[in-house]
Structures are given as structure tokens and as C-alpha cells.
Scaffold this motif. Structure first.
Motif, PDB file in Angstrom:
ATOM      1  N   ASP A   6      48.674  -4.449  51.546  1.00  0.00           N
ATOM      2  CA  ASP A   6      47.601  -5.434  51.402  1.00  0.00           C
ATOM      3  C   ASP A   6      46.305  -4.785  50.941  1.00  0.00           C
ATOM      4  O   ASP A   6      45.402  -5.472  50.463  1.00  0.00           O
ATOM      5  N   LEU A   7      46.215  -3.459  51.105  1.00  0.00           N
ATOM      6  CA  LEU A   7      45.006  -2.734  50.732  1.00  0.00           C
ATOM      7  C   LEU A   7      45.355  -1.256  50.582  1.00  0.00           C
ATOM      8  O   LEU A   7      46.180  -0.731  51.330  1.00  0.00           O
ATOM      9  N   ILE A   8      44.702  -0.610  49.621  1.00  0.00           N
ATOM     10  CA  ILE A   8      44.854   0.833  49.436  1.00  0.00           C
ATOM     11  C   ILE A   8      43.474   1.467  49.544  1.00  0.00           C
ATOM     12  O   ILE A   8      42.526   1.026  48.880  1.00  0.00           O
ATOM     13  N   ILE A   9      43.352   2.470  50.403  1.00  0.00           N
ATOM     14  CA  ILE A   9      42.098   3.203  50.561  1.00  0.00           C
ATOM     15  C   ILE A   9      42.295   4.611  50.023  1.00  0.00           C
ATOM     16  O   ILE A   9      43.240   5.309  50.407  1.00  0.00           O
ATOM     17  N   LEU A  10      41.413   5.022  49.119  1.00  0.00           N
ATOM     18  CA  LEU A  10      41.501   6.342  48.496  1.00  0.00           C
ATOM     19  C   LEU A  10      40.300   7.177  48.918  1.00  0.00           C
ATOM     20  O   LEU A  10      39.157   6.847  48.596  1.00  0.00           O
ATOM     21  N   ALA A  11      40.585   8.235  49.652  1.00  0.00           N
ATOM     22  CA  ALA A  11      39.545   9.152  50.137  1.00  0.00           C
ATOM     23  C   ALA A  11      40.021  10.580  49.915  1.00  0.00           C
ATOM     24  O   ALA A  11      39.955  11.421  50.802  1.00  0.00           O
ATOM     25  N   THR A  12      40.506  10.849  48.718  1.00  0.00           N
ATOM     26  CA  THR A  12      41.109  12.151  48.421  1.00  0.00           C
ATOM     27  C   THR A  12      40.079  13.230  48.130  1.00  0.00           C
ATOM     28  O   THR A  12      40.388  14.420  48.204  1.00  0.00           O
ATOM     29  N   GLY A  13      38.862  12.829  47.765  1.00  0.00           N
ATOM     30  CA  GLY A  13      37.866  13.812  47.354  1.00  0.00           C
ATOM     31  C   GLY A  13      38.113  14.370  45.970  1.00  0.00           C
ATOM     32  O   GLY A  13      37.438  15.309  45.540  1.00  0.00           O
ATOM     33  N   ASN A  14      39.073  13.798  45.248  1.00  0.00           N
ATOM     34  CA  ASN A  14      39.428  14.268  43.903  1.00  0.00           C
ATOM     35  C   ASN A  14      39.169  13.130  42.921  1.00  0.00           C
ATOM     36  O   ASN A  14      39.976  12.202  42.783  1.00  0.00           O
ATOM     37  N   SER A  15      38.040  13.190  42.215  1.00  0.00           N
ATOM     38  CA  SER A  15      37.654  12.101  41.313  1.00  0.00           C
ATOM     39  C   SER A  15      38.631  11.945  40.164  1.00  0.00           C
ATOM     40  O   SER A  15      38.904  10.821  39.704  1.00  0.00           O
ATOM     41  N   THR A  16      39.192  13.046  39.679  1.00  0.00           N
ATOM     42  CA  THR A  16      40.136  12.980  38.558  1.00  0.00           C
ATOM     43  C   THR A  16      41.354  12.162  38.943  1.00  0.00           C
ATOM     44  O   THR A  16      41.799  11.262  38.201  1.00  0.00           O
ATOM     45  N   VAL A  17      41.912  12.469  40.110  1.00  0.00           N
ATOM     46  CA  VAL A  17      43.099  11.746  40.575  1.00  0.00           C
ATOM     47  C   VAL A  17      42.757  10.279  40.846  1.00  0.00           C
ATOM     48  O   VAL A  17      43.534   9.376  40.486  1.00  0.00           O
ATOM     49  N   GLU A  18      41.611  10.024  41.435  1.00  0.00           N
ATOM     50  CA  GLU A  18      41.275   8.649  41.773  1.00  0.00           C
ATOM     51  C   GLU A  18      40.990   7.809  40.534  1.00  0.00           C
ATOM     52  O   GLU A  18      41.323   6.617  40.500  1.00  0.00           O
ATOM     53  N   LEU A  19      40.418   8.399  39.491  1.00  0.00           N
ATOM     54  CA  LEU A  19      40.252   7.669  38.231  1.00  0.00           C
ATOM     55  C   LEU A  19      41.607   7.329  37.625  1.00  0.00           C
ATOM     56  O   LEU A  19      41.812   6.233  37.083  1.00  0.00           O
ATOM     57  N   TYR A  20      42.543   8.264  37.721  1.00  0.00           N
ATOM     58  CA  TYR A  20      43.899   8.022  37.213  1.00  0.00           C
ATOM     59  C   TYR A  20      44.553   6.872  37.987  1.00  0.00           C
ATOM     60  O   TYR A  20      45.152   5.957  37.393  1.00  0.00           O
ATOM     61  N   LEU A  21      44.441   6.892  39.307  1.00  0.00           N
ATOM     62  CA  LEU A  21      45.060   5.847  40.124  1.00  0.00           C
ATOM     63  C   LEU A  21      44.366   4.507  39.923  1.00  0.00           C
ATOM     64  O   LEU A  21      45.019   3.456  39.947  1.00  0.00           O
ATOM     65  N   ASN A  22      43.064   4.527  39.749  1.00  0.00           N
ATOM     66  CA  ASN A  22      42.315   3.306  39.468  1.00  0.00           C
ATOM     67  C   ASN A  22      42.900   2.606  38.237  1.00  0.00           C
ATOM     68  O   ASN A  22      43.176   1.400  38.251  1.00  0.00           O
ATOM     69  N   GLU A  23      43.123   3.362  37.172  1.00  0.00           N
ATOM     70  CA  GLU A  23      43.670   2.772  35.949  1.00  0.00           C
ATOM     71  C   GLU A  23      45.118   2.360  36.137  1.00  0.00           C
ATOM     72  O   GLU A  23      45.542   1.293  35.675  1.00  0.00           O
ATOM     73  N   LEU A  24      45.892   3.199  36.846  1.00  0.00           N
ATOM     74  CA  LEU A  24      47.298   2.894  37.091  1.00  0.00           C
ATOM     75  C   LEU A  24      47.452   1.568  37.823  1.00  0.00           C
ATOM     76  O   LEU A  24      48.280   0.712  37.451  1.00  0.00           O
ATOM     77  N   LEU A  25      46.648   1.362  38.856  1.00  0.00           N
ATOM     78  CA  LEU A  25      46.772   0.153  39.659  1.00  0.00           C
ATOM     79  C   LEU A  25      46.233  -1.073  38.939  1.00  0.00           C
ATOM     80  O   LEU A  25      46.741  -2.187  39.120  1.00  0.00           O
ATOM     81  N   TYR A  26      45.217  -0.892  38.120  1.00  0.00           N
ATOM     82  CA  TYR A  26      44.714  -2.029  37.342  1.00  0.00           C
ATOM     83  C   TYR A  26      45.746  -2.507  36.336  1.00  0.00           C
ATOM     84  O   TYR A  26      45.763  -3.675  35.960  1.00  0.00           O
ATOM     85  N   LYS A  27      46.617  -1.603  35.917  1.00  0.00           N
ATOM     86  CA  LYS A  27      47.645  -1.975  34.946  1.00  0.00           C
ATOM     87  C   LYS A  27      48.911  -2.502  35.626  1.00  0.00           C
ATOM     88  O   LYS A  27      49.830  -2.952  34.950  1.00  0.00           O
ATOM     89  N   SER A  28      48.965  -2.422  36.945  1.00  0.00           N
ATOM     90  CA  SER A  28      50.148  -2.873  37.685  1.00  0.00           C
ATOM     91  C   SER A  28      50.010  -4.345  38.043  1.00  0.00           C
ATOM     92  O   SER A  28      48.928  -4.808  38.420  1.00  0.00           O
ATOM     93  N   ASP A  29      51.099  -5.062  37.950  1.00  0.00           N
ATOM     94  CA  ASP A  29      51.088  -6.471  38.341  1.00  0.00           C
ATOM     95  C   ASP A  29      51.072  -6.586  39.860  1.00  0.00           C
ATOM     96  O   ASP A  29      51.869  -5.957  40.553  1.00  0.00           O
ATOM     97  N   GLY A  30      50.169  -7.395  40.360  1.00  0.00           N
ATOM     98  CA  GLY A  30      50.133  -7.675  41.796  1.00  0.00           C
ATOM     99  C   GLY A  30      49.612  -6.546  42.652  1.00  0.00           C
ATOM    100  O   GLY A  30      49.880  -6.518  43.865  1.00  0.00           O
ATOM    101  N   ALA A  31      48.883  -5.600  42.072  1.00  0.00           N
ATOM    102  CA  ALA A  31      48.340  -4.495  42.862  1.00  0.00           C
ATOM    103  C   ALA A  31      47.305  -5.021  43.853  1.00  0.00           C
ATOM    104  O   ALA A  31      46.557  -5.954  43.557  1.00  0.00           O
ATOM    105  N   PRO A  32      47.239  -4.435  45.041  1.00  0.00           N
ATOM    106  CA  PRO A  32      46.292  -4.915  46.061  1.00  0.00           C
ATOM    107  C   PRO A  32      44.883  -4.403  45.803  1.00  0.00           C
ATOM    108  O   PRO A  32      44.663  -3.545  44.941  1.00  0.00           O
TER     109      PRO A  32
END
Length: 580
Positions: free
Chosen positions: A411-437
Motif C-alpha cells: 500500500d506504500l513504499i518508503i525509501l530511506a536508503t541514503g542513495n540518491s542515484t538508486v532512489e531516482l532509478y526506483l522513482n522512475e521505475l515505479l512511475y512506469k509501473s502499472d498500479g504502483a503504490p
């Protein structure tokens, strides 16, 4: 606090009240009768209620006027059995709730007079019958005084459905009741039961719909079988009573019945009744048994009671949250989520606890050399019931790629990895996914100058990439536009060489950011935040500036301006979230 002479003076001032007559100090022998209440000084006076002469005692302990006085009716049963008076004890009158009570210690006589007025109101309400409903409201307290001193832990779902339930014994005593074994396991989060029962029996749960119209039990005057039958018959509608009759067709030599008693002020009290030597049918119908039955005290451990009582929300219990990154910020987030009522957590982090982060991580040195995710799972299992925790000791992007963690399961994903590169990648990945929370990003800045939390709702404008997108003409490199630190600076610090590189910040910085992240997460889960705000808090800059670093213009914003501009980061040209 007052010495004894000061206490006596304050108490004797009550002699000026018209309601009391012949006010006198108690002797030392009389005070000994109240020693169990820690009374150090007391008066006795005559008065009348409903034309009946009675005596009142007003006593104080050594803490007065930092504590309330104690007021007693003499004799204790002078007005019969009425609410809020310990009729079978010393006649103590319960006239005020002490939770959150504020006393004006500079006015001890005023405290005594207000207390006496409240006690008189309680007694008057008892004589008139006005507060009769308080008997049921306080049934748990009355039941505690007469019940067998081995309480039963209840994991029952407290609802309006009569049914057969499971009771567990340890030795000769019943110790647990539940609808299913799994309900007890859920409380212990799948861990071993702390007190494993030795025998399993059936019992009956009877939820009353209306409050009983009989006084609560007293010492020597317990509820009889006939009274209990009357309570059940008159407190249930026809259909529910018919179900009780069906459940009572079978009987055993010993029957345990759990009554759910609704309080007039709200909530449900559970009380237990143990019928022994049953014969000729179930005692709730026409059977015989030892009369009166044994009253048993029930302590509620069900999630519907515990969670709201501790400030959590029952409507969050079925929500599933993924936390990626279980460092200083993420660790605080995880434990806070467990306290709010989230019932299902999945933790992803590749690292183990090291001594260097002991003082800024919520786990401390008890988890050194253990995987953070596993140590947090154990911590939750030991502290908070009804929370299931799945763990993956690997990087979040690897978990996604391997299919071990699927975004749509949450229902929710919280990202606190401290790695901006990885979080930018995941941000785009999830925006492109259907039904992402929804996603919540949380990060800290060095030396305590601030922290940030951003809520991104896939399919809507406003995401992490908006902060890093070149927005002004001539800007070429990516820089976080939320930052309080000026761009182009490197904050990594090492004390022992390059292998010990870290960003300096403290535990309070991590905890403050985590609190903000959890608050925003709950708003997202509950539908209270329909947009994608960027929330920032500011700390003091002294250590940051002393280390030779520079602040960004955004640091100059005040708290109100940061709040008012929380949506201005959204970039209409963002390559990830902008509408095509």
C-alpha cells in the motif's frame, strides 16, 4: 507540601462549611484504620443525606496538596450499595479521575472544598439513582475485587456474535481464551508463546447487547445462576438468544462462559464465569451447578482493544508497507510504523550493524554484527504484538529485479536508503509501473542542518526527479533543489581512511526526519494527503558552517514559507511525472 500542623489547619477550615457539623480531628488510633491509604491527618464530621445522618472522613497523605484528599463514608454501607463507594471496604468515595488532573497547590483549602463538593455530588447521585449506570461502567473494578486471582488473557474478537471459543489451561487454572490458536500466535508475531498452556478446552462467548440491570457482584454476594440467566435472557435479542440456546445443547461437567458486557460510556468489558459440577443441562439454560459460579477476571489482549488504547489506528492494521533502507532514518521509521498500527512490514537492506553507528541507530549495540533487517524484525517481535515482518538482506533494486519484492503487493513504499542515484532509478521505475503504490522518500542533510520528506503518487505530478531536473536556463548538472546546503560540496567524512567514509549527523536528526516521514506516510495511507508535498525541517547551522561549508538560499526560508511552498518544487517539464 504541608507539615502535619499545616494539614490540620487546612482540614479544620472545613468547619466553616454549612454542610458539615461537629468537625473534629481523628485520633492516632482512628488514623491507624486508614494507614493502608497512607493517611497522615484526617477529620471526621457529621452530615445528612436524604434525611439520614452519616459521617464523612476527609484525610490527606504526606504529599498533600500535591495529591487529592481521600474521603470516606462512615459506615461504609450507610447509604446501601451505591456506585463509587467501597461499601465492602473502608467506605472510600471515588469522586475524581486523577489522569491529567491539575491541582492548585497554593490553595489547599480550596482543593479540600472542591473535593468534598464532588464527593457529595457522587453520594447524592447514588442515593437518587442518577448515577446507577456507573455500576456497569465500573464493572471491571468490582469484578476485580471478587474474581479468582489468576486472570485469563483474552485474544477473542470482541463482537456481537455468540459462539464457541477455545480456552487453554495451565495446571488447574484457565489462562487463555481465543477464537483460534492463530490469534494467540498473531499476538506473539509467530514467536513461541511465553506461557504454553497444557490443555485445550471449549468455552462459550456471550456478547450482551444491553447492559445488565443488576448491581455488580460483591464479596459474599456474587451473581447467582438465576441472576446470570436473567442477565443473558434480557440483554440479548431473540435471534442471539436462540443461538445461545443452540450452543448450550451440549454441556460438560465444567463450563467456562465469557460475557461481553457493553459499558454505557462505550467499550466492552469481558468477565468470566466458571460453572463447576454441571449436570442436567447447561447452567445458562436449566442445568444445575455450584451456585454461585466462580468469577474469573479477563484481561483483554485483542488488537481492537490494545491498538487504540496505545494511540494506534485499527484501520491501518491490514495495510502493507515496504521500507527500503534500515539505517538511522529507516530504523526509526520501522519501529514508529509498528507503533502506529501497521500490521505488515517488509524490510529491505543489505547491511549489518557496525559499532560506528551505535549512537545514531535505534538498535544500539545489542545488534552489532547482525543484519539490520533481522535485528529490527526481532526488536519488533519482542516489543509490539500483531505485526508481521518479512525481511530481505539485499539492495532494494536487486529485490525488485529478482521478483522477491513486488511493488504492487504494498500500500506504500518508503525509501530511506541514503542513495540518491538508486532512489531516482526506483522513482522512475515505479512511475512506469502499472498500479504502483505511493512512495515516501526521506533523507537527511549533514551536520544537522535539516531533513526532507517527499510524497510521490505515481500517475500524478510531483516526484523525486522533479528536484533533480535541470529547471533553470543554463543549469547542466543534477543537484537537489530542496537542499539547504549549497550545491557542489562534498560532505563525506572519514576518521580512519577511505573505508570509514560517512556523512555526519546525529540520532536526533534521524529521528526528526523519521517522525516527519511516518506522519506523511500515514496521511497518504489514510487518504488525507491527495497531492505530493515536499516537507522540510531546519536545524541550526553552527556546526555546518564551522566545518567550512556553505548554505543554499533555500535555507533562508522560514518555517511558514517552507510550508507554503511545499508544492512549488513540482516541475511541469519533469521527464518522469510530467503529463505527456
Amino acid at each position: 507540601m504541608l507539615d502535619v500542623a499545616g494539614q490540620e489547619k487546612a482540614l479544620l477550615a472545613l468547619a466553616n462549611d454549612d454542610f458539615l457539623a461537629d468537625v473534629r480531628l481523628l485520633s492516632q488510633s482512628q488514623l491507624s484504620e486508614l494507614r493502608h491509604r497512607s493517611i497522615t491527618c484526617a477529620i471526621e464530621a457529621d452530615t445528612t443525606f436524604a434525611g439520614k445522618p452519616v459521617r464523612l472522613r476527609v484525610g490527606v497523605d504526606g504529599r498533600f496538596p500535591l495529591s487529592l484528599p481521600a474521603i470516606f463514608l462512615v459506615p461504609a454501607d450507610a447509604m446501601g450499595f451505591i456506585p463509587h463507594v467501597e461499601v465492602d471496604g473502608d467506605g472510600y468515595v471515588c469522586f475524581a479521575q486523577t489522569e491529567g488532573l491539575l491541582l492548585d497547590a497554593a490553595n489547599p483549602v480550596g482543593i479540600l472544598r472542591e473535593s468534598l463538593a464532588r464527593a457529595i455530588a457522587v453520594l447524592s447521585g447514588g442515593v437518587s439513582g442518577e448515577n446507577r449506570a456507573d455500576f456497569t461502567d465500573e464493572l471491571a473494578a468490582y469484578w476485580h475485587r471478587v474474581a479468582l486471582k489468576v486472570p485469563i488473557s483474552s485474544f477473542l474478537h470482541v463482537d456481537s456474535v455468540p459462539r464457541e471459543v477455545v480456552a487453554y489451561r495451565a495446571g488447574q487454572n484457565f489462562v487463555l481464551v481465543a477464537d483460534r490458536d492463530d490469534d494467540v500466535r498473531s499476538y506473539y508475531n509467530g514467536e513461541n508463546w511465553k506461557h504454553k498452556p497444557t490443555a485445550r478446552h471449549s468455552a462459550l462467548y456471550v456478547p450482551l447487547i444491553t447492559s445488565p440491570q443488576v448491581p455488580p457482584p460483591r464479596r459474599g454476594r456474587l451473581w447467582t445462576i438465576e441472576q446470570i440467566r436473567g442477565i443473558v435472557r434480557t440483554s440479548l435479542p431473540e435471534q442471539a438468544y436462540g443461538e445461545v440456546e443452540r450452543l448450550c445443547k451440549r454441556h460438560r461437567s465444567e463450563e467456562l462462559v465469557i460475557l461481553g458486557v457493553p459499558r454505557p460510556s462505550g467499550g466492552v468489558i469481558l468477565v468470566g464465569l466458571l460453572f463447576r459440577d454441571v449436570n442436567g443441562g447447561h447452567p445458562l439454560l436449566a442445568g444445575r451447578a455450584q451456585d454461585p459460579p466462580v468469577p474469573l477476571e479477563i484481561h483483554r489482549y485483542d488488537i481492537a482493544y490494545l491498538l487504540p488504547r496505545g494511540g494506534g489506528r485499527i484501520d491501518l492494521h491490514k495495510r502493507r508497507v515496504l521500507v527500503a533502507g534500515c539505517g538511522a532514518v529507516g530504523g526509526h521509521i520501522v519501529l514508529a510504523l509498528a507503533r502506529t498500527g501497521i500490521g505488515h512490514l517488509t524490510l529491505v537492506d543489505p547491511d549489518v550493524m557496525t559499532p560506528e553507528i551505535t549512537f545514531r541507530h535505534v538498535l544500539g549495540n545489542s545488534a552489532i554484527d547482525r543484519p539490520k533487517v533481522e535485528a529490527l524484525r526481532k526488536e519488533i517481535a519482542a516489543k509490539y504484538p500483531y505485526v508481521t515482518v518479512a525481511v530481505h538482506q539485499q539492495r532494494i533494486e536487486e529485490s525488485f529485479a529478482a521478483g522477491r519484492v513486488k511493488p504492487n503487493d504494498f500500500d506504500l513504499i518508503i525509501l530511506a536508503t541514503g542513495n540518491s542515484t538508486v532512489e531516482l532509478y526506483l522513482n522512475e521505475l515505479l512511475y512506469k509501473s502499472d498500479g504502483a503504490p505511493p512512495m515516501v522518500f526521506a533523507w537527511l542533510e549533514p551536520y544537522g542542518i535539516g531533513g526532507h520528506v517527499l510524497l510521490a503518487l505515481p500517475g500524478r505530478p510531483g516526484c523525486l526527479r522533479c528536484l533533480y531536473t535541470p529547471y533553470w536556463k543554463g543549469e547542466s548538472s543534477l543537484a537537489n533543489r530542496a537542499a539547504f546546503a549549497a550545491p557542489g560540496q562534498v560532505f563525506g567524512k572519514d576518521d580512519l581512511g577511505c573505508g570509514s567514509l560517512y556523512t555526519p549527523y546525529g540520532a536526533l536528526d534521524a529521528e526528526r526526519t523519521a517522525d516527519q516521514a511516518v506522519s506523511l506516510s500515514l496521511e497518504a495511507l489514510l487518504g488525507q494527503e491527495p497531492s505530493s508535498p515536499l516537507l522540510s525541517w531546519k536545524g541550526l547551522p553552527m556546526h555546518f558552517l564551522a566545518a567550512g561549508f556553505q548554505l543554499s538560499p533555500r535555507y533562508q526560508m522560514g518555517v511558514q514559507e517552507l510550508h507554503d511552498t511545499r508544492f512549488e518544487y513540482i516541475n511541469p517539464l519533469c521527464p518522469v511525472c510530467a503529463e505527456r
